[in-house]
Design a protein around this motif. Structure first.
Motif, PDB file in Angstrom:
ATOM      1  N   UNK A 155     -88.139  54.730 -40.370  1.00  0.00           N
ATOM      2  CA  UNK A 155     -87.965  55.208 -41.743  1.00  0.00           C
ATOM      3  C   UNK A 155     -88.708  56.519 -41.949  1.00  0.00           C
ATOM      4  N   UNK A 156     -88.038  57.482 -42.596  1.00  0.00           N
ATOM      5  CA  UNK A 156     -88.705  58.740 -42.935  1.00  0.00           C
ATOM      6  C   UNK A 156     -89.679  58.533 -44.082  1.00  0.00           C
ATOM      7  N   UNK A 157     -89.368  57.597 -44.945  1.00  0.00           N
ATOM      8  CA  UNK A 157     -90.210  57.230 -46.089  1.00  0.00           C
ATOM      9  C   UNK A 157     -89.796  55.839 -46.526  1.00  0.00           C
ATOM     10  N   UNK A 158     -90.631  55.220 -47.339  1.00  0.00           N
ATOM     11  CA  UNK A 158     -90.285  53.924 -47.918  1.00  0.00           C
ATOM     12  C   UNK A 158     -90.286  54.050 -49.438  1.00  0.00           C
ATOM     13  N   UNK A 159     -89.205  53.602 -50.042  1.00  0.00           N
ATOM     14  CA  UNK A 159     -89.042  53.606 -51.490  1.00  0.00           C
ATOM     15  C   UNK A 159     -89.529  52.261 -52.027  1.00  0.00           C
ATOM     16  N   UNK A 160     -90.425  52.328 -53.024  1.00  0.00           N
ATOM     17  CA  UNK A 160     -91.038  51.112 -53.542  1.00  0.00           C
ATOM     18  C   UNK A 160     -90.702  50.967 -55.024  1.00  0.00           C
TER      19      UNK A 160
ATOM     20  N   UNK B  56     -73.435  50.362 -40.323  1.00  0.00           N
ATOM     21  CA  UNK B  56     -73.528  51.560 -39.498  1.00  0.00           C
ATOM     22  C   UNK B  56     -72.341  52.484 -39.750  1.00  0.00           C
ATOM     23  N   UNK B  57     -71.186  51.899 -40.068  1.00  0.00           N
ATOM     24  CA  UNK B  57     -70.029  52.725 -40.399  1.00  0.00           C
ATOM     25  C   UNK B  57     -70.265  53.547 -41.653  1.00  0.00           C
ATOM     26  N   UNK B  58     -70.921  52.945 -42.636  1.00  0.00           N
ATOM     27  CA  UNK B  58     -71.260  53.673 -43.859  1.00  0.00           C
ATOM     28  C   UNK B  58     -72.204  54.830 -43.540  1.00  0.00           C
ATOM     29  N   UNK B  59     -73.206  54.558 -42.709  1.00  0.00           N
ATOM     30  CA  UNK B  59     -74.163  55.603 -42.342  1.00  0.00           C
ATOM     31  C   UNK B  59     -73.460  56.748 -41.623  1.00  0.00           C
ATOM     32  N   UNK B  60     -72.543  56.412 -40.711  1.00  0.00           N
ATOM     33  CA  UNK B  60     -71.813  57.446 -39.986  1.00  0.00           C
ATOM     34  C   UNK B  60     -70.968  58.290 -40.944  1.00  0.00           C
ATOM     35  N   UNK B  61     -70.370  57.638 -41.926  1.00  0.00           N
ATOM     36  CA  UNK B  61     -69.502  58.359 -42.853  1.00  0.00           C
ATOM     37  C   UNK B  61     -70.296  59.336 -43.707  1.00  0.00           C
ATOM     38  N   UNK B  62     -71.385  58.880 -44.312  1.00  0.00           N
ATOM     39  CA  UNK B  62     -72.135  59.799 -45.182  1.00  0.00           C
ATOM     40  C   UNK B  62     -72.765  60.918 -44.353  1.00  0.00           C
ATOM     41  N   UNK B  63     -73.183  60.602 -43.130  1.00  0.00           N
ATOM     42  CA  UNK B  63     -73.730  61.653 -42.274  1.00  0.00           C
ATOM     43  C   UNK B  63     -72.667  62.688 -41.938  1.00  0.00           C
ATOM     44  N   UNK B  64     -71.456  62.231 -41.673  1.00  0.00           N
ATOM     45  CA  UNK B  64     -70.372  63.160 -41.346  1.00  0.00           C
ATOM     46  C   UNK B  64     -69.977  64.019 -42.540  1.00  0.00           C
ATOM     47  N   UNK B  65     -70.248  63.522 -43.749  1.00  0.00           N
ATOM     48  CA  UNK B  65     -69.970  64.294 -44.967  1.00  0.00           C
ATOM     49  C   UNK B  65     -71.068  65.318 -45.256  1.00  0.00           C
TER      50      UNK B  65
ATOM     51  N   UNK C 168     -84.583  46.456 -36.379  1.00  0.00           N
ATOM     52  CA  UNK C 168     -83.378  46.698 -35.583  1.00  0.00           C
ATOM     53  C   UNK C 168     -82.272  47.282 -36.445  1.00  0.00           C
ATOM     54  N   UNK C 169     -82.077  46.729 -37.649  1.00  0.00           N
ATOM     55  CA  UNK C 169     -81.021  47.218 -38.536  1.00  0.00           C
ATOM     56  C   UNK C 169     -81.239  48.684 -38.891  1.00  0.00           C
ATOM     57  N   UNK C 170     -82.484  49.038 -39.163  1.00  0.00           N
ATOM     58  CA  UNK C 170     -82.792  50.416 -39.520  1.00  0.00           C
ATOM     59  C   UNK C 170     -82.589  51.345 -38.331  1.00  0.00           C
ATOM     60  N   UNK C 171     -83.015  50.925 -37.166  1.00  0.00           N
ATOM     61  CA  UNK C 171     -82.815  51.748 -35.964  1.00  0.00           C
ATOM     62  C   UNK C 171     -81.337  52.059 -35.751  1.00  0.00           C
ATOM     63  N   UNK C 172     -80.497  51.062 -35.983  1.00  0.00           N
ATOM     64  CA  UNK C 172     -79.066  51.257 -35.773  1.00  0.00           C
ATOM     65  C   UNK C 172     -78.476  52.224 -36.807  1.00  0.00           C
ATOM     66  N   UNK C 173     -78.901  52.104 -38.058  1.00  0.00           N
ATOM     67  CA  UNK C 173     -78.420  53.035 -39.083  1.00  0.00           C
ATOM     68  C   UNK C 173     -78.808  54.470 -38.735  1.00  0.00           C
ATOM     69  N   UNK C 174     -80.047  54.651 -38.318  1.00  0.00           N
ATOM     70  CA  UNK C 174     -80.527  55.994 -37.969  1.00  0.00           C
ATOM     71  C   UNK C 174     -79.774  56.521 -36.759  1.00  0.00           C
ATOM     72  N   UNK C 175     -79.625  55.690 -35.743  1.00  0.00           N
ATOM     73  CA  UNK C 175     -78.964  56.128 -34.524  1.00  0.00           C
ATOM     74  C   UNK C 175     -77.529  56.567 -34.777  1.00  0.00           C
ATOM     75  N   UNK C 176     -76.792  55.741 -35.490  1.00  0.00           N
ATOM     76  CA  UNK C 176     -75.383  56.048 -35.719  1.00  0.00           C
ATOM     77  C   UNK C 176     -75.234  57.272 -36.623  1.00  0.00           C
ATOM     78  N   UNK C 177     -76.114  57.379 -37.643  1.00  0.00           N
ATOM     79  CA  UNK C 177     -76.060  58.547 -38.510  1.00  0.00           C
ATOM     80  C   UNK C 177     -76.303  59.835 -37.749  1.00  0.00           C
TER      81      UNK C 177
END
Length: 274
Positions: free
Chosen positions: A82-87, A232-241, A260-269
């Motif tokens: 995570x680059x930051x954590x929102x609380x 991960x598909x959502x992450x890829x889409x917004x990154x591609x935009x 693990x979930x966060x790592x995958x979102x970051x990786x795919x993005x």
């Protein structure tokens, strides 16, 4: 009454109570004993995630039942990149508390991850309050306050070396943000430009807004996709935009394996930005 109107009224009540407990002069004195904010560092790989600690959602209810304890979850977010954590600190609809922010800041500081206060802030006092409780950044909602007050809050955050996630919901909000970005182009500050794709009346997600409103985001500030990024598909889409970051809360809170979930979102993005 819509959600923002309800939250505005509740925030004003909390502000009045906070001022009575701790006058602003005393709050500023407390700043002197507060460690400096951690810098928000974005990866040169082109995509990052702000991971959120959120115990309740107005649209989905309790999110805490299946979660790890907050410290372990925050540590998992940090380990997951995570680059930051929102609380969340809003108490009436999100079960948040300023104590959660303090806990998060204390947990994340040794790990080098900044904490951001997410709330319905209506006054510069609350930005100072966030800093005193350890926040390195704050979320500010464009339509929450008059433009002049929003400018004051941006100025206070900059003076305290805090980053800001400025949140817009529609084209009108983005117009205000674009004018602010142009006016503040020469300032030494870190502002992220968030677009929230949630409908404020129905609380439903309209993921298409990330595409249809993308052109209206001011190019001076890194774009953040807020709400709706679950897979991960959502992450890829917004990154591609062209979104530089995504703020992800509900889907991570529901996962027993947030690291693990966060790592995958970051990786795919990041792969989508190559």
């Amino acid at each position: 009454m819509g959600l923002l109107s309800e939250m505005h009224a509740a925030s004003l009540e909390r502000l009045a109570a906070a001022r009575e407990r701790v006058p602003e002069a005393a709050l500023r004195v407390a700043l002197t004993a507060t460690p400096p904010p951690l810098p928000l560092r974005l990866s040169p790989e082109g995509f990052d995630v702000i991971a959120e600690l959120k115990l309740r959602s107005p649209s989905l209810g309790d999110l805490s039942a299946a979660t790890l304890d907050p410290v372990r979850r925050l540590e998992a977010y940090a380990a997951g990149g995570a680059a930051a954590c929102s609380i969340l600190t809003e108490p009436t609809r999100f079960d948040g508390d300023l104590g959660h922010l303090r806990l998060a800041a204390d947990t994340l500081r040794p790990l080098g991850v900044p904490a951001m206060r997410k709330d319905f802030l209506v006054d510069p006092y609350q930005v100072i309050e966030a800093r005193v409780h350890g926040a390195s950044g704050v979320l500010l909602i464009v339509r929450m306050v008059p433009r002049a007050v929003l400018v004051e809050m941006l100025d206070v955050a900059a003076a305290l070396d805090m980053f800001v996630l400025l949140e817009a919901f529609d084209a009108e909000d983005l117009g205000v943000a674009a004018s602010l970005a142009a006016e503040r182009a020469d300032r030494d500050e870190q502002v992220l430009m968030g677009l929230n794709c949630r409908d404020l009346e129905t609380l439903a997600i309209d993921f298409t807004r990330f595409d249809t409103l993308r052109a209206g985001l001011p190019p001076q500030w890194p774009a953040v996709a807020e709400s709706g990024v679950q897979t991960t598909g959502d992450a890829a889409l917004v990154a591609s935009l062209g979104y530089r970051l995504a703020l992800v809360g509900t889907s991570l809170m529901r996962r027993p394996d947030p690291e693990l979930a966060l790592r995958e979102l970051v990786r795919v993005g990041r792969e989508a930005r190559r």
